[in-house]
Design an enzyme around this catalytic site. Structure first.
Site, PDB file in Angstrom:
ATOM      1  N   ASP A  27      22.895 -27.027 -10.274  1.00  0.00           N
ATOM      2  CA  ASP A  27      23.933 -26.314 -11.129  1.00  0.00           C
ATOM      3  C   ASP A  27      23.688 -26.416 -12.614  1.00  0.00           C
ATOM      4  O   ASP A  27      24.859 -26.287 -13.360  1.00  0.00           O
ATOM      5  CB  ASP A  27      25.336 -26.789 -10.555  1.00  0.00           C
ATOM      6  N   ARG A  69      17.712 -23.488  -2.338  1.00  0.00           N
ATOM      7  CA  ARG A  69      16.602 -24.365  -2.256  1.00  0.00           C
ATOM      8  C   ARG A  69      15.906 -23.772  -1.148  1.00  0.00           C
ATOM      9  O   ARG A  69      14.478 -23.969  -1.445  1.00  0.00           O
ATOM     10  CB  ARG A  69      17.046 -25.828  -2.125  1.00  0.00           C
ATOM     11  N   HIS A 120      17.997 -31.599   0.254  1.00  0.00           N
ATOM     12  CA  HIS A 120      19.113 -30.647   0.799  1.00  0.00           C
ATOM     13  C   HIS A 120      18.723 -29.543   1.544  1.00  0.00           C
ATOM     14  O   HIS A 120      19.465 -28.544   1.731  1.00  0.00           O
ATOM     15  CB  HIS A 120      19.733 -30.460  -0.370  1.00  0.00           C
TER      16      HIS A 120
END
Length: 529
Positions: A27, A69, A120
């Protein structure tokens, strides 16, 4: 901590370039001097920018963590690689099992791969890092925010006696919000490891503090005390990220790889503020992108306004390591997976040229005091594309977008429903401030209202030369209909190339099997959309 790793450059001999260090913030935004923020203290990223080409118009292909990602590591948009939303917990999204990603492709080519910090993505078979210390093996706070621990793991990987070239991916968890996960550490985990009572100590971190009066309030955030205090917390957390980047560069130098490694710094999606993360407006898509190539030292410190997508990172890494992209299929057995991104290495050759001669007049012309859209620019300018389906599993709001230097077109497929809000952002002071001021009919110094934020038109077209803050949707304006048609065609062509299951929504159903296997069609729903 002094920025000492730059000095090493002067005494090391240029070696054959063969390694990659990719650093991905969580972020993160444009909080550096090279991107115009002169307030926040980011000496290590500023130093990296001085030995890089800084791309000033870089965009993610999806404004959500796991999907982004997955796109970075596969070079494929989220709707093509299957990572439709967040990977962890009950969200449970994963890439298609047949997808090929950088760690697997590079391992097959004899490259050693490692990941430290936030991963993630999944499944493991698609993202098979050889050296892995992530949230799957230990606390994400330790491998993603404890920069001393990150340094130790980087040293372990970099000082290995293995002579193979390497690809090391470091996923910082900063400056992601703590949200509902670790609220005791503050809004942005800015207290984690700061030495205060009960917060623990990160030995290598020296927190940098700010006041609400110091912060730069972006145009897309309301200028209120609550928002300024939220930005103060973000700034302090960014100091941990910055110092962590400095530690990585020191470890790279100490391991003797300072001048044989391509270093890439970016983030996964927009910052977690209004119009940022989960949005396809520019605040949700724009990313920092520093590319430091030891083969292009004469261009360090330059900027490039080349329109760039994070889908370009996979072809860039493959180009640098001289590894071919494999020939394989995902869902359609008659259509091999194709990378729609480009290697950025050729763009390093002429970095700075386009920055010195900005294209302020491209895309529009002035006639009798009225902006006249340049239809030719809409069709011929370079473009980047974005694809979003979900963030959390409950946040279904599919969007597609195409952006050129002059125009942005967003297609909101679920436009009849309100735009969804994720858990972390809902709890944030900045969003609670918007809710409270709206409910209590108090002044809200923001460029939107809560209702216009929730409810959006099916097609949003922005003339970025006349309206860079995307305030005025001109999709319904008569003089923009030709531009609208051209960009709709470009967006549809990209969706076709990337085999987008949402190609026909929301007014039709895609039929691509059985009698339609060789000629795909969109069959109408007659639903008045």
């Amino acid at each position: 901590m002094m920025v000492t790793w730059m000095v090493t450059l002067m005494i090391m001999v240029m070696a054959e370039a063969k390694n990659v260090l990719m650093i991905v913030a969580d972020d993160g935004g444009l909080e550096m001097k090279v991107y115009g923020n002169s307030v926040i203290d980011m000496p290590h990223l500023d130093a990296l920018a001085r030995r890089s080409v800084a791309f000033t118009r870089a965009f993610t292909s999806v404004s959500s963590c796991s999907p982004s990602r997955s796109a970075i590591l596969t070079g494929l948009p989220t709707h093509q690689n299957g990572m439709y939303g967040l990977h962890q917990g009950y969200h449970h999204f994963s890439s298609f099992e047949g997808v090929r990603s950088l760690p697997g492709i590079l391992a097959d080519a004899g490259v050693r791969t490692g990941i430290i910090g936030k991963k993630h993505v999944g499944p493991e078979t698609v993202y098979p890092f050889e050296f892995a210390h992530t949230e799957e093996t230990e606390s994400i706070l330790q491998v993603g925010r404890n920069i001393t621990r990150i340094r130790q793991l980087a040293r372990q990987f970099l000082q290995n006696n293995d002579t193979r070239p390497f690809f090391l991916y470091v996923g910082f968890h900063d400056p992601h919000r703590c949200g509902h996960t670790n609220p005791e550490y503050g809004q942005f985990c800015e207290k984690f490891g700061d030495g205060e009572a009960g917060m623990g100590v990160i030995p290598d971190w020296r927190p940098v503090r700010y006041t609400p009066q110091q912060v730069v309030v972006p145009y897309f955030v309301q200028d209120t005390p609550a928002a300024r205090n939220d930005l103060v917390a973000q700034y302090t957390t960014l100091s941990r990220l910055d110092q962590g980047v400095g530690l990585l560069m020191e470890e790279l130098a100490h391991a003797g790889h300072f001048n044989d490694t391509l270093v890439v710094y970016t983030s996964d999606n927009g910052i977690p503020f209004p119009a940022g993360r989960t949005n396809l407006y520019d605040p949700g898509l724009v990313e920092p992108l520093l590319v430091s190539s030891p083969a292009h030292q004469e261009l360090w410190g330059n900027t490039s306004s080349t329109l760039t997508s994070l889908l370009d990172l996979t072809p860039t890494v493959l180009d640098w390591l001289q590894v071919r992209y494999p020939n394989y299929t995902i869902l359609r057995k008659d259509q091999p997976a194709v990378l729609t991104g480009k290697s950025l290495l050729p763009y390093l050759e002429h970095a700075g040229v386009d920055a010195r001669k900005p294209d302020r007049g491209v895309g529009v012309s002035r006639k009798m005091g009225v902006w006249v859209p340049d239809v030719g620019a809409a069709g011929s300018e370079p473009a980047v594309f974005a694809s979003h389906d979900l963030h959390e599993v409950t946040m279904y709001y599919p969007m597609r977008a195409v952006r050129t230097p002059s125009f942005k077109l967003i297609h909101n497929l679920n436009f009849k429903m309100p735009f969804p809000i994720d858990q972390d952002f809902y709890l944030s002071p900045v969003f609670q401030d918007i809710l409270n001021r709206t409910q209590e009919a108090l002044p809200l110094p923001w460029y939107k209202t809560l209702r216009t934020y929730y409810y959006r038109d099916q097609w949003e077209l922005y003339d970025l030369k006349a309206d860079p803050q995307e305030r005025y949707n001109v999709a319904g304006k008569g003089r923009y209909q030709a531009v609208l048609g051209v960009l709709q065609a470009r967006l549809g062509a990209w969706q076709n190339t990337t085999y987008d299951p949402w190609l026909c929504g929301p007014s039709a159903v895609l039929q691509d099997s059985g009698p339609y296997a060789s000629h795909h069609v969109c069959l109408p729903l007659y639903n008045d959309l």
